[in-house]
Design a protein around this motif. Structure first.
Motif, PDB file in Angstrom:
ATOM      1  N   ALA A  88       0.822  -1.207   0.000  1.00 50.04           N
ATOM      2  CA  ALA A  88       0.000   0.000   0.000  1.00 50.04           C
ATOM      3  C   ALA A  88       0.860   1.263   0.000  1.00 50.04           C
ATOM      4  O   ALA A  88       0.446   2.298  -0.490  1.00 50.04           O
ATOM      5  N   ALA A  89       2.067   1.207   0.530  1.00 44.89           N
ATOM      6  CA  ALA A  89       2.928   2.384   0.607  1.00 44.89           C
ATOM      7  C   ALA A  89       3.780   2.557  -0.648  1.00 44.89           C
ATOM      8  O   ALA A  89       4.565   3.492  -0.718  1.00 44.89           O
ATOM      9  N   ALA A  90       3.621   1.710  -1.635  1.00 44.04           N
ATOM     10  CA  ALA A  90       4.470   1.781  -2.825  1.00 44.04           C
ATOM     11  C   ALA A  90       4.163   3.014  -3.674  1.00 44.04           C
ATOM     12  O   ALA A  90       5.032   3.514  -4.366  1.00 44.04           O
ATOM     13  N   GLY A  91       2.962   3.553  -3.605  1.00 46.08           N
ATOM     14  CA  GLY A  91       2.609   4.705  -4.424  1.00 46.08           C
ATOM     15  C   GLY A  91       3.079   6.028  -3.855  1.00 46.08           C
ATOM     16  O   GLY A  91       3.158   7.022  -4.561  1.00 46.08           O
ATOM     17  N   ASP A  92       3.413   6.102  -2.574  1.00 51.22           N
ATOM     18  CA  ASP A  92       3.809   7.350  -1.938  1.00 51.22           C
ATOM     19  C   ASP A  92       5.322   7.354  -1.720  1.00 51.22           C
ATOM     20  O   ASP A  92       5.820   6.656  -0.837  1.00 51.22           O
ATOM     21  N   PRO A  93       6.093   8.133  -2.509  1.00 52.47           N
ATOM     22  CA  PRO A  93       7.542   8.093  -2.385  1.00 52.47           C
ATOM     23  C   PRO A  93       8.060   8.691  -1.080  1.00 52.47           C
ATOM     24  O   PRO A  93       9.144   8.329  -0.627  1.00 52.47           O
ATOM     25  N   VAL A  94       7.305   9.585  -0.437  1.00 47.63           N
ATOM     26  CA  VAL A  94       7.768  10.189   0.816  1.00 47.63           C
ATOM     27  C   VAL A  94       7.834   9.135   1.918  1.00 47.63           C
ATOM     28  O   VAL A  94       8.817   9.039   2.654  1.00 47.63           O
ATOM     29  N   ILE A  95       6.795   8.323   2.005  1.00 43.86           N
ATOM     30  CA  ILE A  95       6.773   7.280   3.029  1.00 43.86           C
ATOM     31  C   ILE A  95       7.840   6.230   2.736  1.00 43.86           C
ATOM     32  O   ILE A  95       8.510   5.740   3.640  1.00 43.86           O
ATOM     33  N   THR A  96       8.021   5.903   1.476  1.00 40.31           N
ATOM     34  CA  THR A  96       9.041   4.915   1.100  1.00 40.31           C
ATOM     35  C   THR A  96      10.432   5.412   1.461  1.00 40.31           C
ATOM     36  O   THR A  96      11.234   4.670   2.021  1.00 40.31           O
ATOM     37  N   ARG A  97      10.709   6.685   1.167  1.00 45.52           N
ATOM     38  CA  ARG A  97      12.025   7.241   1.513  1.00 45.52           C
ATOM     39  C   ARG A  97      12.219   7.290   3.029  1.00 45.52           C
ATOM     40  O   ARG A  97      13.311   7.027   3.518  1.00 45.52           O
ATOM     41  N   LEU A  98      11.168   7.609   3.764  1.00 48.82           N
ATOM     42  CA  LEU A  98      11.259   7.642   5.221  1.00 48.82           C
ATOM     43  C   LEU A  98      11.553   6.250   5.776  1.00 48.82           C
ATOM     44  O   LEU A  98      12.420   6.089   6.650  1.00 48.82           O
ATOM     45  N   LEU A  99      10.863   5.239   5.269  1.00 47.19           N
ATOM     46  CA  LEU A  99      11.115   3.872   5.736  1.00 47.19           C
ATOM     47  C   LEU A  99      12.521   3.401   5.380  1.00 47.19           C
ATOM     48  O   LEU A  99      13.175   2.728   6.177  1.00 47.19           O
ATOM     49  N   GLN A 100      13.005   3.762   4.199  1.00 46.07           N
ATOM     50  CA  GLN A 100      14.366   3.388   3.824  1.00 46.07           C
ATOM     51  C   GLN A 100      15.384   4.079   4.708  1.00 46.07           C
ATOM     52  O   GLN A 100      16.385   3.485   5.109  1.00 46.07           O
ATOM     53  N   HIS A 101      15.127   5.329   5.040  1.00 46.26           N
ATOM     54  CA  HIS A 101      16.040   6.069   5.915  1.00 46.26           C
ATOM     55  C   HIS A 101      16.065   5.454   7.315  1.00 46.26           C
ATOM     56  O   HIS A 101      17.138   5.291   7.907  1.00 46.26           O
ATOM     57  N   LEU A 102      14.879   5.089   7.844  1.00 46.62           N
ATOM     58  CA  LEU A 102      14.823   4.447   9.146  1.00 46.62           C
ATOM     59  C   LEU A 102      15.514   3.088   9.139  1.00 46.62           C
ATOM     60  O   LEU A 102      16.181   2.701  10.088  1.00 46.62           O
ATOM     61  N   GLN A 103      15.380   2.370   8.027  1.00 43.57           N
ATOM     62  CA  GLN A 103      16.022   1.066   7.923  1.00 43.57           C
ATOM     63  C   GLN A 103      17.539   1.216   7.891  1.00 43.57           C
ATOM     64  O   GLN A 103      18.262   0.435   8.501  1.00 43.57           O
ATOM     65  N   GLN A 104      18.043   2.240   7.196  1.00 42.16           N
ATOM     66  CA  GLN A 104      19.482   2.491   7.177  1.00 42.16           C
ATOM     67  C   GLN A 104      20.003   2.892   8.542  1.00 42.16           C
ATOM     68  O   GLN A 104      21.104   2.505   8.941  1.00 42.16           O
ATOM     69  N   LEU A 105      19.211   3.669   9.275  1.00 40.96           N
ATOM     70  CA  LEU A 105      19.640   4.085  10.623  1.00 40.96           C
ATOM     71  C   LEU A 105      19.700   2.898  11.577  1.00 40.96           C
ATOM     72  O   LEU A 105      20.605   2.816  12.410  1.00 40.96           O
ATOM     73  N   THR A 106      18.752   1.979  11.462  1.00 38.22           N
ATOM     74  CA  THR A 106      18.752   0.836  12.367  1.00 38.22           C
ATOM     75  C   THR A 106      19.782  -0.208  11.961  1.00 38.22           C
ATOM     76  O   THR A 106      20.170  -1.040  12.777  1.00 38.22           O
ATOM     77  N   ALA A 107      20.254  -0.179  10.715  1.00 38.27           N
ATOM     78  CA  ALA A 107      21.241  -1.164  10.248  1.00 38.27           C
ATOM     79  C   ALA A 107      22.645  -0.832  10.757  1.00 38.27           C
ATOM     80  O   ALA A 107      23.524  -1.672  10.745  1.00 38.27           O
ATOM     81  N   ARG A 108      22.849   0.388  11.194  1.00 40.28           N
ATOM     82  CA  ARG A 108      24.196   0.791  11.670  1.00 40.28           C
ATOM     83  C   ARG A 108      24.574   0.152  12.956  1.00 40.28           C
ATOM     84  O   ARG A 108      23.938  -0.175  13.807  1.00 40.28           O
TER      85      ARG A 108
END
Length: 68
Positions: A48-68
């Protein structure tokens, strides 16, 4: 004539600690939190979040922060 009143007994405490929680009272909420966090961090399952790029970028950013 008034009825005699009995004082309430004090609750039994162990070393002043009060009540002890069972193991599942902490394990179940922790397990639910980890399961929900895993669902949020996996953007491939978020159809459902695939159409909204803002939410996708936010989730990717959070995933990168937690991967550190």
């Amino acid at each position: 004539m008034a009825a005699p009143t009995h004082p309430r007994p004090h609750p039994a405490t162990r070393d002043g600690a009060g009540h002890c929680l069972p193991w599942w009272a902490l394990a179940l909420p922790a397990l639910a939190f980890v399961a929900l966090l895993a669902l949020i961090l996996d953007p491939s399952d978020a159809h459902a979040a695939a159409g909204d790029p803002v939410i996708t970028r936010l989730l990717q950013h959070l995933q990168q922060l937690t991967a550190r």
